[in-house]
Design a protein around this motif. Structure first.
Motif, PDB file in Angstrom:
ATOM      1  N   SER A  30       0.791  -1.409   0.122  1.00 33.67           N
ATOM      2  CA  SER A  30      -0.252  -0.136   0.400  1.00 33.67           C
ATOM      3  C   SER A  30       0.804   1.234  -0.094  1.00 33.67           C
ATOM      4  N   GLY A  31       1.727   1.216   0.008  1.00 33.32           N
ATOM      5  CA  GLY A  31       2.987   2.648  -0.058  1.00 33.32           C
ATOM      6  C   GLY A  31       2.917   3.033   1.098  1.00 33.32           C
ATOM      7  N   ALA A  32       3.228   2.157   2.725  1.00 30.39           N
ATOM      8  CA  ALA A  32       3.444   2.610   3.922  1.00 30.39           C
ATOM      9  C   ALA A  32       4.763   2.473   4.545  1.00 30.39           C
ATOM     10  N   VAL A  33       5.797   2.981   5.679  1.00 29.73           N
ATOM     11  CA  VAL A  33       6.720   2.594   5.499  1.00 29.73           C
ATOM     12  C   VAL A  33       6.319   2.201   6.626  1.00 29.73           C
ATOM     13  N   ILE A  34       8.284   1.105   6.878  1.00 29.28           N
ATOM     14  CA  ILE A  34       8.241   0.517   7.527  1.00 29.28           C
ATOM     15  C   ILE A  34       9.339   0.490   7.943  1.00 29.28           C
ATOM     16  N   ARG A  35       9.636  -0.277   9.720  1.00 26.05           N
ATOM     17  CA  ARG A  35      10.508   0.393  10.556  1.00 26.05           C
ATOM     18  C   ARG A  35      11.148  -0.836  10.485  1.00 26.05           C
ATOM     19  N   ARG A  36      12.422  -2.015  10.851  1.00 28.04           N
ATOM     20  CA  ARG A  36      13.078  -3.080  11.037  1.00 28.04           C
ATOM     21  C   ARG A  36      14.224  -2.917  11.870  1.00 28.04           C
ATOM     22  N   GLN A  96       7.887   5.773  -4.235  1.00 25.00           N
ATOM     23  CA  GLN A  96       8.486   6.949  -4.858  1.00 25.00           C
ATOM     24  C   GLN A  96       8.443   7.943  -4.768  1.00 25.00           C
ATOM     25  N   SER A  97       7.460   8.353  -3.714  1.00 23.70           N
ATOM     26  CA  SER A  97       7.295   9.771  -3.738  1.00 23.70           C
ATOM     27  C   SER A  97       8.801  10.605  -2.954  1.00 23.70           C
ATOM     28  N   PRO A  98       8.601  11.868  -3.286  1.00 25.48           N
ATOM     29  CA  PRO A  98      10.001  12.610  -2.542  1.00 25.48           C
ATOM     30  C   PRO A  98       9.903  12.556  -1.577  1.00 25.48           C
ATOM     31  N   VAL A  99      10.758  12.295  -0.574  1.00 24.56           N
ATOM     32  CA  VAL A  99      10.946  12.433   0.826  1.00 24.56           C
ATOM     33  C   VAL A  99      11.851  14.206   1.170  1.00 24.56           C
ATOM     34  N   HIS A 100      11.053  14.550   2.363  1.00 23.06           N
ATOM     35  CA  HIS A 100      11.325  16.374   2.632  1.00 23.06           C
ATOM     36  C   HIS A 100      11.472  15.905   4.548  1.00 23.06           C
ATOM     37  N   ARG A 101      12.713  16.616   4.348  1.00 23.34           N
ATOM     38  CA  ARG A 101      13.414  16.715   5.382  1.00 23.34           C
ATOM     39  C   ARG A 101      12.694  17.958   6.438  1.00 23.34           C
ATOM     40  N   LEU A 102      11.246  17.774   7.157  1.00 23.23           N
ATOM     41  CA  LEU A 102      10.954  18.448   7.914  1.00 23.23           C
ATOM     42  C   LEU A 102      11.592  19.711   9.171  1.00 23.23           C
ATOM     43  N   TYR A 103      11.869  20.853   9.092  1.00 24.09           N
ATOM     44  CA  TYR A 103      12.592  22.084  10.202  1.00 24.09           C
ATOM     45  C   TYR A 103      11.589  23.012  10.834  1.00 24.09           C
ATOM     46  N   ALA A 104      12.002  23.258  12.034  1.00 29.04           N
ATOM     47  CA  ALA A 104      11.139  24.325  12.850  1.00 29.04           C
ATOM     48  C   ALA A 104      11.736  25.509  12.599  1.00 29.04           C
TER      49      ALA A 104
END
Length: 86
Positions: free
Chosen positions: A9-15, A53-61
């Protein structure tokens, strides 16, 4: 993992990195992620797999949503892809 509902489904997985190394080997795993167009991020002993395959952006305050469009955002401050003088 790649046949899981989250991956499909295009989610995020952590291992844990040791689990990936144990079951598949890191090089084999990373090759399969690249073949699928997934992005992989490491932090300490955790591996985060972004199963799309969507872009990833690091967010800042400070962070704020664009007015009238809750599905998009703008970022104040330096972007991850911009060099900063430190």
């Amino acid at each position: 993992m790649f046949s899981s509902k989250a991956a499909r489904s295009g989610a995020v997985i952590r291992r844990k990195a040791r689990d990936i190394e144990r079951y598949a080997g890191m090089n084999r795993f990373l090759g399969e992620c690249a073949r699928r167009g997934f992005q992989v991020i490491a932090n300490e002993d955790q591996i985060i797999i972004i199963c799309n395959q969507s872009p990833v952006h690091r967010l800042y305050a400070p962070f704020s949503l664009k007015e009238n469009d809750p599905d998009t955002f703008k970022v104040s401050g330096p972007r991850f892809d911009q060099a900063t003088d430190a």
